[in-house]
Design an enzyme around this catalytic site. Structure first.
Site: not given
Lengths: 123, 130
Positions: B77-79, B82
């Site tokens: 998940v792209c931080i 997110g």
């Protein structure tokens, strides 16, 4: 078309600078790719050509503008910039109205451009 | 072949996640491997730990988890995407003084470099966008 190198990553930007985060998030991928040492090209396609208009403001939504990111492209050695010629005509724009230097590409040449890149990401 | 998926649609809002999962099942059935899924843009909501869809609808978050169990699929998940949208793991939540977290293993927060890497190291990267 023959002058382009076999760049590895092509980021296709199909959205304008306002109304959604697509342009910003696409540009972020391009900058990260370049920071990791990839050869990155950008294709501004359809509405995406409006990303290149000069004198953009942040606007009342107070999101960060995308123009500063475009101005950073040379620092990241992202110099292979392509614009959709048909969309330029649709929006009645010329290359000298754009914030960074770019080359026109016809829609029939887009598949060729895709084939010259190992990875194509679409935003 | 080793596949990677890029999922950019929010679950239940549009078809992107459903299509990505159906594609995943299809490619596994044909003997391929789904090695990595990268969630970007609104796709990060696919990792929402507290998702509670009605019982007669597919539970998309659980289906992603199941892929991890079956194939050790990495669920990345792209931080940056997110955190903006409130998708945070326990560590980020406590770092920012929040009392709860919305993402847990097998999903993991990671950087965009992992997306580029997935695109270059897998045989195919397929995008599912709204």
């Amino acid at each position: 078309m023959n002058d382009i190198a076999f760049n590895r990553l092509l980021v296709v930007l199909r959205h304008g600078p306002h109304g959604s985060s697509w342009l910003r998030e696409g540009l972020e991928v391009a900058l990260v790719g370049a920071a990791l040492g990839q050869d990155v090209s950008l294709l501004f396609y359809g509405e995406g050509v409006t990303a290149l208009l000069k004198e953009q403001q942040v606007g009342p939504l107070a999101q960060k503008g995308t123009q500063p990111m475009l101005e950073m492209l040379p620092m990241y050695d992202i110099e292979s910039l392509w614009v959709d010629a048909e969309a330029l005509a649709t929006y009645d724009l010329t290359l000298d109205e754009l914030v960074v230097p770019a080359k026109e590409v016809g829609r029939h040449e887009v598949s060729d451009l895709f084939q010259r890149h190992r990875l194509v990401l679409n935003f | 072949m080793r596949y990677a998926l890029l999922v950019q649609g929010s679950p239940y809002s549009n078809q992107a996640s459903h299509s990505a999962l159906r594609f995943s099942h299809g490619l596994i059935a044909r003997g391929h491997q789904l090695a990595t899924v990268f969630f970007y843009h609104d796709g990060v909501y696919n990792a929402a730990r507290l998702a509670l869809p009605p019982q007669d609808e597919p539970h998309l978050v659980d289906e992603w988890r199941e892929l991890h169990v079956r194939q050790s699929t990495e669920l990345l998940v792209c931080i940056a995407s997110g955190l903006r949208r409130g998708i945070v793991d326990e560590q980020e939540a406590s770092r920012h003084g929040k009392t709860g977290h919305s993402l847990e293993a097998p999903f993991e927060l990671t950087g965009l470099g992992q997306l580029i890497d997935a695109g270059l190291t897998h045989d195919r990267l397929v995008t599912f966008a709204p």
